[in-house]
Design a protein around this motif. Structure first.
Motif, PDB file in Angstrom:
ATOM      1  N   GLU A   4       0.851  -1.185   0.000  1.00  0.00           N
ATOM      2  CA  GLU A   4       0.000   0.000   0.000  1.00  0.00           C
ATOM      3  C   GLU A   4       0.890   1.238   0.000  1.00  0.00           C
ATOM      4  OE1 GLU A   4      -2.659  -0.022   3.278  1.00  0.00           O
ATOM      5  OE2 GLU A   4      -3.728  -1.822   2.651  1.00  0.00           O
ATOM      6  N   VAL A   5       0.505   2.238  -0.778  1.00  0.00           N
ATOM      7  CA  VAL A   5       1.256   3.492  -0.847  1.00  0.00           C
ATOM      8  C   VAL A   5       0.302   4.644  -0.569  1.00  0.00           C
ATOM      9  CG1 VAL A   5       2.592   5.043  -2.313  1.00  0.00           C
ATOM     10  CG2 VAL A   5       2.956   2.572  -2.466  1.00  0.00           C
ATOM     11  N   ALA A   6       0.694   5.495   0.372  1.00  0.00           N
ATOM     12  CA  ALA A   6      -0.085   6.697   0.680  1.00  0.00           C
ATOM     13  C   ALA A   6       0.444   7.841  -0.176  1.00  0.00           C
ATOM     14  CB  ALA A   6       0.029   7.035   2.161  1.00  0.00           C
ATOM     15  N   LEU A   7      -0.425   8.443  -0.974  1.00  0.00           N
ATOM     16  CA  LEU A   7      -0.050   9.548  -1.853  1.00  0.00           C
ATOM     17  C   LEU A   7      -0.514  10.856  -1.220  1.00  0.00           C
ATOM     18  CD1 LEU A   7      -1.089   7.969  -5.285  1.00  0.00           C
ATOM     19  CD2 LEU A   7       1.153   7.912  -4.164  1.00  0.00           C
ATOM     20  N   THR A   8       0.415  11.782  -1.067  1.00  0.00           N
ATOM     21  CA  THR A   8       0.115  13.051  -0.399  1.00  0.00           C
ATOM     22  C   THR A   8       0.526  14.233  -1.272  1.00  0.00           C
ATOM     23  OG1 THR A   8       2.279  13.101   0.703  1.00  0.00           O
ATOM     24  CG2 THR A   8       0.489  12.002   1.855  1.00  0.00           C
ATOM     25  N   GLY A  57     -12.201   1.572  -4.281  1.00  0.00           N
ATOM     26  CA  GLY A  57     -12.541   0.376  -5.045  1.00  0.00           C
ATOM     27  C   GLY A  57     -12.218   0.469  -6.520  1.00  0.00           C
ATOM     28  N   ASP A  58     -11.901   1.681  -7.028  1.00  0.00           N
ATOM     29  CA  ASP A  58     -11.578   1.834  -8.449  1.00  0.00           C
ATOM     30  C   ASP A  58     -10.262   1.133  -8.780  1.00  0.00           C
ATOM     31  OD1 ASP A  58     -13.815   3.289  -8.900  1.00  0.00           O
ATOM     32  OD2 ASP A  58     -12.804   5.219  -9.205  1.00  0.00           O
ATOM     33  N   LEU A  59     -10.248   0.446  -9.911  1.00  0.00           N
ATOM     34  CA  LEU A  59      -9.008  -0.120 -10.441  1.00  0.00           C
ATOM     35  C   LEU A  59      -8.343   0.933 -11.312  1.00  0.00           C
ATOM     36  CD1 LEU A  59     -10.261  -3.689 -11.487  1.00  0.00           C
ATOM     37  CD2 LEU A  59      -9.113  -3.019  -9.387  1.00  0.00           C
ATOM     38  N   VAL A  60      -7.066   1.163 -11.099  1.00  0.00           N
ATOM     39  CA  VAL A  60      -6.363   2.210 -11.841  1.00  0.00           C
ATOM     40  C   VAL A  60      -5.098   1.641 -12.476  1.00  0.00           C
ATOM     41  CG1 VAL A  60      -7.246   4.065 -10.388  1.00  0.00           C
ATOM     42  CG2 VAL A  60      -5.102   2.945  -9.768  1.00  0.00           C
ATOM     43  N   LYS A  61      -4.628   2.317 -13.510  1.00  0.00           N
ATOM     44  CA  LYS A  61      -3.423   1.925 -14.223  1.00  0.00           C
ATOM     45  C   LYS A  61      -2.244   2.811 -13.825  1.00  0.00           C
ATOM     46  CE  LYS A  61      -4.984  -1.342 -17.022  1.00  0.00           C
ATOM     47  NZ  LYS A  61      -4.420  -2.717 -17.017  1.00  0.00           N
ATOM     48  N   LYS A  62      -1.060   2.271 -13.952  1.00  0.00           N
ATOM     49  CA  LYS A  62       0.146   3.044 -13.676  1.00  0.00           C
ATOM     50  C   LYS A  62       0.167   4.294 -14.556  1.00  0.00           C
ATOM     51  CE  LYS A  62       5.189   2.744 -13.657  1.00  0.00           C
ATOM     52  NZ  LYS A  62       6.370   1.882 -13.879  1.00  0.00           N
ATOM     53  N   ASN A  96       3.497  18.369  -8.288  1.00  0.00           N
ATOM     54  CA  ASN A  96       2.401  18.517  -7.322  1.00  0.00           C
ATOM     55  C   ASN A  96       1.060  18.919  -7.917  1.00  0.00           C
ATOM     56  OD1 ASN A  96       3.854  18.061  -4.709  1.00  0.00           O
ATOM     57  ND2 ASN A  96       5.045  19.821  -5.429  1.00  0.00           N
ATOM     58  N   ARG A  97       1.009  19.138  -9.221  1.00  0.00           N
ATOM     59  CA  ARG A  97      -0.264  19.579  -9.786  1.00  0.00           C
ATOM     60  C   ARG A  97      -1.281  18.448  -9.855  1.00  0.00           C
ATOM     61  NH1 ARG A  97       2.051  20.914 -15.820  1.00  0.00           N
ATOM     62  NH2 ARG A  97       2.527  18.766 -16.477  1.00  0.00           N
ATOM     63  N   GLU A  98      -0.813  17.189  -9.750  1.00  0.00           N
ATOM     64  CA  GLU A  98      -1.718  16.055  -9.720  1.00  0.00           C
ATOM     65  C   GLU A  98      -1.045  14.861  -9.055  1.00  0.00           C
ATOM     66  OE1 GLU A  98      -2.799  14.724 -13.637  1.00  0.00           O
ATOM     67  OE2 GLU A  98      -0.747  14.900 -14.394  1.00  0.00           O
ATOM     68  N   LEU A  99      -1.879  13.953  -8.520  1.00  0.00           N
ATOM     69  CA  LEU A  99      -1.392  12.684  -8.000  1.00  0.00           C
ATOM     70  C   LEU A  99      -1.499  11.641  -9.102  1.00  0.00           C
ATOM     71  CD1 LEU A  99      -2.923  12.431  -4.400  1.00  0.00           C
ATOM     72  CD2 LEU A  99      -0.643  13.212  -5.068  1.00  0.00           C
ATOM     73  N   ILE A 100      -0.411  10.901  -9.300  1.00  0.00           N
ATOM     74  CA  ILE A 100      -0.338   9.909 -10.359  1.00  0.00           C
ATOM     75  C   ILE A 100      -0.197   8.524  -9.742  1.00  0.00           C
ATOM     76  CG2 ILE A 100       0.992   9.121 -12.359  1.00  0.00           C
ATOM     77  CD1 ILE A 100      -0.433  11.724 -12.858  1.00  0.00           C
ATOM     78  N   ALA A 101      -0.912   7.530 -10.269  1.00  0.00           N
ATOM     79  CA  ALA A 101      -0.803   6.154  -9.786  1.00  0.00           C
ATOM     80  C   ALA A 101       0.599   5.626 -10.078  1.00  0.00           C
ATOM     81  CB  ALA A 101      -1.848   5.274 -10.452  1.00  0.00           C
ATOM     82  N   PRO A 102       1.312   5.162  -9.031  1.00  0.00           N
ATOM     83  CA  PRO A 102       2.684   4.678  -9.253  1.00  0.00           C
ATOM     84  C   PRO A 102       2.746   3.278  -9.843  1.00  0.00           C
ATOM     85  CG  PRO A 102       2.103   4.494  -6.934  1.00  0.00           C
ATOM     86  CD  PRO A 102       0.941   5.146  -7.608  1.00  0.00           C
TER      87      PRO A 102
END
Length: 335
Positions: A33-37, A52-57, A137-143
């Motif tokens: 698990e990764v916390a994105l801040t 619950g959403d599935l997301v892509k890198k 910092n303008r957006e959070l991106i799925a790692p």
């Protein structure tokens, strides 16, 4: 003189297997698990995901209002332009001083250009850093490819400093861990299969594989000592029905084979030495009489009800398990 003799109840030692049963529990969680801040404090502009959403890198999860940051970059870039204009003017002054031959004016012009060059370098680096921060910092991106565990960001409100989104790596699956006495898992190996029981209304059996066994460090929430060594066991799960958050239980057994077994309530202590009361039968003019006989024993293992004895007793030897009165060695008793 006592009018009645102590009344005793007998049992017999037996050869068999001493079994320990240990029940441990844990909570299923995602393995990674990764916390994105976002530490800038910018207001959340748009939340693009929900729990619950599935997301892509590389997928955008949250965007932020960065107008103030963009304005600051424009202001700093204007300062860069002003410095460049100032340097151009200083270069003209240097040329004029060189033509005049005035050494003092030449030195002053050189010094002014050096200071401005340093200021320009600092200012250009400041602009570059602001631009990098804006992009970061303008957006959070799925790692990685994952599933959204928590989405704390709220549109229109500033990021609170905690995680705005928590994402798990779904490819790595789930795991749970539990604490167990070291001797209960002495034979357990990494890679071994382990079953677990899901508690609650969705009770069912799930299968896992032991992934890690390690000593519990001091301060890990469990007291440890020479006689209370603990291990933390981590079990990887591949059950597709698992969702995370389930409480599970595991049952471990440890056996000591081919030992003399004695009930714990028949064992007494004398200065750290363990003993039981056996019986000694003597012939008398009025018939047989019975006396207590203290037998010191060596205990090698115990569970909640039985102890394994290595020395002092034989199989099927009669011992006293209960008495109507406290006993001493050599007391006359009645059965």
């Amino acid at each position: 003189m006592k009018l009645t003799l102590p009344k005793v109840t007998l049992t017999t030692s037996s050869r068999g297997q001493l079994v320990h049963t240990f029940v441990g529990s844990g909570v299923v969680k995602w393995k990674a698990e990764v916390a994105l801040t976002n530490s800038t404090g910018w207001k959340v502009e748009r939340v693009k995901v929900k729990v619950g959403d599935l997301v892509k890198k590389g997928q955008s999860l949250v965007t932020y209002d960065n107008k103030a940051a963009e304005q600051q970059i424009l202001d700093e870039q204007a300062s860069v332009k002003k410095l460049k204009l100032s340097i151009e003017e200083q270069q003209k002054n240097f040329i004029e001083a060189s033509h005049s031959g005035d050494e003092k004016s030449i030195d002053n012009a050189k010094h002014a250009m050096k200071i401005s060059a340093i200021d320009l370098d600092v200012q250009e680096r400041r602009v570059k850093k602001l631009q990098e921060d804006l992009i970061a910092n303008r957006e959070l991106i799925a790692p990685f490819d994952g599933i959204i565990i928590k989405a704390n960001a709220i549109e229109g409100l500033a990021s609170g400093g905690g995680p705005d989104v928590i994402i798990s790596n779904r490819e790595l699956g789930f795991e749970f861990s539990f604490l167990a006495p070291a001797d209960a898992v002495a034979q357990l190996e990494i890679g071994a299969k382990m079953g677990a029981q899901v508690a609650g209304s969705d009770a069912r059996q799930i299968e896992g594989q032991v992934e890690d066994i390690r000593d519990v460090e001091a301060g890990d929430g469990t007291e440890t000592g020479a006689n209370n060594l603990m291990k933390r066991i981590t079990v990887k799960l591949k059950d597709e029905a698992v969702k995370g958050g389930e409480r599970v239980q595991v049952e471990l057994t440890k056996t000591t084979d081919d030992v003399i077994l004695v009930p714990n309530n028949a064992i007494h202590d004398e200065g750290g030495k363990k003993y039981v009361f056996g019986i000694e039968e003597k012939d008398g003019p009025l018939g047989n009489t019975f006396y207590t006989r203290k037998i010191f024993i060596t205990i090698i293992d115990s569970n909640e009800s039985l102890s394994a004895v290595s020395e002092g007793l034989f199989d099927q030897e009669s011992i006293i398990i209960e008495s109507s009165e406290p006993l001493q060695d050599g007391d006359k008793i009645r059965l």
